[in-house]
Design an enzyme around this catalytic site. Structure first.
Site, PDB file in Angstrom:
ATOM      1  N   ASN A 218       1.971  41.288  17.212  1.00 43.74           N
ATOM      2  CA  ASN A 218       1.271  40.630  18.331  1.00 43.74           C
ATOM      3  C   ASN A 218       0.584  41.645  19.252  1.00 43.74           C
ATOM      4  O   ASN A 218       0.815  41.706  20.449  1.00 43.74           O
ATOM      5  CB  ASN A 218       2.218  39.726  19.125  1.00 43.74           C
ATOM      6  CG  ASN A 218       3.405  40.462  19.709  1.00 43.74           C
ATOM      7  OD1 ASN A 218       3.776  41.539  19.234  1.00 43.74           O
ATOM      8  ND2 ASN A 218       4.000  39.910  20.732  1.00 43.74           N
TER       9      ASN A 218
ATOM     10  N   HIS B 112      10.400  33.994  14.900  1.00 46.26           N
ATOM     11  CA  HIS B 112      10.791  33.838  16.300  1.00 46.26           C
ATOM     12  C   HIS B 112      11.005  32.333  16.483  1.00 46.26           C
ATOM     13  O   HIS B 112      10.044  31.573  16.455  1.00 46.26           O
ATOM     14  CB  HIS B 112       9.657  34.387  17.171  1.00 46.26           C
ATOM     15  CG  HIS B 112       9.723  34.007  18.613  1.00 46.26           C
ATOM     16  ND1 HIS B 112       9.754  34.945  19.618  1.00 46.26           N
ATOM     17  CD2 HIS B 112       9.731  32.807  19.235  1.00 46.26           C
ATOM     18  CE1 HIS B 112       9.777  34.333  20.791  1.00 46.26           C
ATOM     19  NE2 HIS B 112       9.762  33.034  20.586  1.00 46.26           N
TER      20      HIS B 112
ATOM     21  N   ASP C 295      14.361  44.232  19.992  1.00 42.19           N
ATOM     22  CA  ASP C 295      13.234  43.471  20.537  1.00 42.19           C
ATOM     23  C   ASP C 295      12.636  44.238  21.726  1.00 42.19           C
ATOM     24  O   ASP C 295      12.321  43.665  22.771  1.00 42.19           O
ATOM     25  CB  ASP C 295      13.612  42.049  20.945  1.00 42.19           C
ATOM     26  CG  ASP C 295      12.394  41.187  21.289  1.00 42.19           C
ATOM     27  OD1 ASP C 295      11.253  41.633  21.046  1.00 42.19           O
ATOM     28  OD2 ASP C 295      12.586  40.083  21.821  1.00 42.19           O
TER      29      ASP C 295
HETATM   30 ZN   LIG Z   1      10.226  37.178  19.560  1.00 39.26          ZN
END
Ligand SMILES: [Zn+2]
Length: 458
Positions: free
Chosen positions: A96, A181, A332
Site C-alpha cells: 500500500n 487484512h 505491522d
Molecule cells: Zn493491515
C-alpha cells in the site's frame, strides 16, 4: 567481509530442533559449520556471543516501508535500519505505497533500491487488486514473475467474495500465499477503536470484533473451496482465534499472525487507564463504580487497525500463540509522521511502528511468562514465516545464507524516542522498561548492526 566466527553462544535453531552451546562459523556469507570449538581461517573476525542467544536471522513478514511515495514517513534505508536494530535480517514489505505495488515495475524499483540502500533483506508483496481498490484483480502472474512472495491488499480488505475467490485461484496457480487484512467494511464502517466499554466511555466510534471474525470465517471457506493458502494478518479478536483453531483441526490451509501490541495492550490503554495490563474496562468499572480515568487519554499512538481489544481478546491471542493456532509473529510496523498523528483521535491515521520493540515484547509476554519455550517463540520468527513464503531462510543449516540474530533475552533496557532508527516516532512503547535486546544482526555474514559498534560510535 562476509566471514565471521560467533563463539560460545547458545545456538537455538528451531528448524533443526537444535538448542546447545556452540560456535557458528560463517564463510563467504554462508553458514559453514555449527559445533563446538570451531576455528576460523586467520583473517576471519571473531564475535564473542557467550551468554547470548544465537538464532537464525529473524523474519518480519508484515512491514510498511512507505517507499515509493510516502518517504516522509519512512524509506527503505530507515525502515531496514530499524529492522536491523530490532534483530530482523529479512522483512516483507506491504504493497500500500504510492503508487501501490500492483505492477512489475514497482516491484523491480523496490528490489533495486533495497539492494543499494537496504540494511537487511527486503521481500516484496504485490497487491491483490489494482491500486488496492478492491475492484479488479492485479496482474498476479506478472507480479510473481517480478519476484513477489505473496499477494495482499493490506490496509484494505477485498470485500467482494467472488473477486477474492478468483484471487485465491490465481494465487494457487502461481504458488503464492494470499495474505488478508480481515475487515468487513459494512460492520466496521468508520470505527476507530475496539467496540466495547471504553469506546462508549470515550465517545469514540467502535470497530467490533465481529468485523474481523466475519472475514476470517470467509477466508476459511475460501481456503477450503479453492485450496489456496490464506494467511490472516494481525489477528486481534478472540473469535478469530477460535475459528482458526477449529479450521486447522480440519486441515484447512489457513494460518495467522499476531503483533505484540495486540497481545500486550488492551483498549483500556486508549482511555489512558494504567490498569490495562491486567484488567479490561468492565472489571475496572466494577471496582470503581462511575469512575473514569483521569490520566491522559486519546493517545493516537494507540490507534491501529485492527485496534487493541479487550483483556479477553488479548488472552485469546496469547492462548492461540501458545497452542500453535497462531504460528507467526510480526510487527505491522506502520510509520506515520508526527504532524499526522498530532490530531484528534478520529482524524489520526491507523498504525504504530514496531520493528524495534517486537522481539522484547514477544519475549516478555510469551517466554518470560513461561507460556512458550524460547525455541517455539523463535520458530514463529524464523522457520514458520520462511515456510509460508517458500523462502530459503530461517535456519542455520550448513550452506544456508548466513543471516543470524544474536540477542540477550535477559537484558533490560528502556526504549527511547531518540534511539529509534525509524523515520517516524509513532510508538506507544517509548519510555517502557523492556526485557530482551538485540546484540548483533548479521546479514549474509556481515554485521549490519551491533550494540558494540553503536556504543563505540557514541
Ligand atoms: Zn493491515
Amino acid at each position: 567481509m562476509n566471514s565471521l566466527l560467533l563463539t560460545g553462544g547458545r545456538v537455538v535453531d528451531p528448524a533443526n530442533n537444535f538448542d546447545s552451546l556452540a560456535d557458528v562459523l560463517i564463510l563467504d556469507g554462508k553458514i559453514s559449520a555449527v559445533g563446538k570449538n570451531l576455528s576460523a581461517p586467520a583473517a576471519v573476525e571473531t564475535f564473542d556471543a557467550a551468554g547470548k542467544i544465537v538464532s537464525p536471522g529473524l523474519i518480519d513478514l508484515h512491514v510498511h516501508l512507505r517507499e515509493p511515495g510516502q518517504t516522509a514517513k519512512e524509506n527503505i534505508a530507515t525502515g531496514t535500519a530499524a529492522a536491523a536494530r530490532g534483530g530482523f535480517t529479512s522483512i516483507v514489505c506491504m504493497p500500500n505505497t504510492s503508487p501501490a505495488i500492483d505492477n512489475a515495475g514497482t516491484v523491480a524499483l523496490i528490489h533495486e533500491r533495497a539492494k543499494v540502500e537496504g540494511a537487511v533483506n527486503v521481500f516484496v508483496t504485490g497487491a491483490i487488486t489494482k491500486n488496492i481498490a478492491g475492484e479488479e484483480l492485479a496482474p498476479i502472474g506478472g507480479l510473481k514473475k517480478a519476484g513477489i512472495v505473496a499477494i495482499t491488499d493490506d490496509g484494505h480488505c477485498v470485500q467482494n467474495n467472488d473477486l477474492m475467490r478468483r484471487a485465491c485461484e490465481y494465487a494457487k496457480m502461481f504458488g503464492l500465499p494470499v495474505f488478508d487484512h480481515c475487515q468487513d467494511y459494512s460492520l466496521v464502517t468508520d470505527g476507530v477503536m475496539h467496540e466495547g466499554f471504553w469506546s462508549l466511555a470515550l465517545g469514540l466510534r467502535g470497530w467490533p470484533s465481529a468485523g474481523e471474525e466475519m472475514i476470517v470465517a470467509r477466508n476459511i471457506l475460501l481456503a477450503e473451496l479453492t485450496g489456496a493458502k490464506i494467511h490472516c494478518q494481525h489477528l486481534s479478536a478472540a473469535g478469530s482465534v477460535a475459528l482458526l483453531r477449529e479450521a486447522k483441526k480440519r486441515g484447512v490451509l489457513i494460518s495467522g499472525e499476531a503483533c505484540p501490541h495486540h497481545f500486550t495492550l488492551t483498549d483500556a490503554a486508549v482511555a489512558g487507564s494504567e490498569k490495562f495490563w491486567s484488567h479490561d474496562g468492565k472489571m475496572l468499572a466494577k471496582s470503581q463504580p462511575g469512575a473514569l480515568p483521569s490520566w491522559p487519554a486519546y493517545d493516537t499512538n494507540l490507534k491501529m487497525n485492527p485496534p487493541v481489544r479487550s483483556a479477553k481478546d488479548r488472552e485469546a491471542i496469547l492462548d492461540g500463540l501458545a497452542d500453535g493456532t497462531i504460528e507467526i509473529l510480526c510487527s505491522d510496523h506502520a510509520p506515520h509522521c508526527d504532524y499526522e498523528k498530532e490530531v484528534e483521535f478520529d482524524y489520526a491515521p491507523f498504525g504504530i511502528t514496531g520493528l524495534e520493540t517486537e522481539l522484547a515484547l514477544a519475549l516478555m509476554q510469551l517466554v518470560h511468562t513461561r507460556r512458550i519455550p524460547l525455541m517455539t517463540l523463535l520458530a514463529k520468527f524464523t522457520v514458520n514465516p520462511a515456510r509460508l513464503l517458500n523462502l530459503d531462510k530461517g535456519t542455520l543449516n550448513v550452506g544456508a545464507d548466513a543471516d543470524v540474530t544474536v540477542f540477550d533475552p535477559e537484558q533490560e533496557w528502556v526504549f527511547n524516542r531518540e534511539d529509534s532508527a525509524s523515520k517516524s516516532k509513532n510508538s506507544p512503547f517509548f519510555g517502557w522498561q523492556l526485557k530482551g535486546k538485540t546484540v548483533a544482526t548479521v546479514v549474509a555474514g556481515r554485521i549490519v548492526w551491533s550494540e558494540n559498534s553503536e556504543l563505540a560510535a557514541a
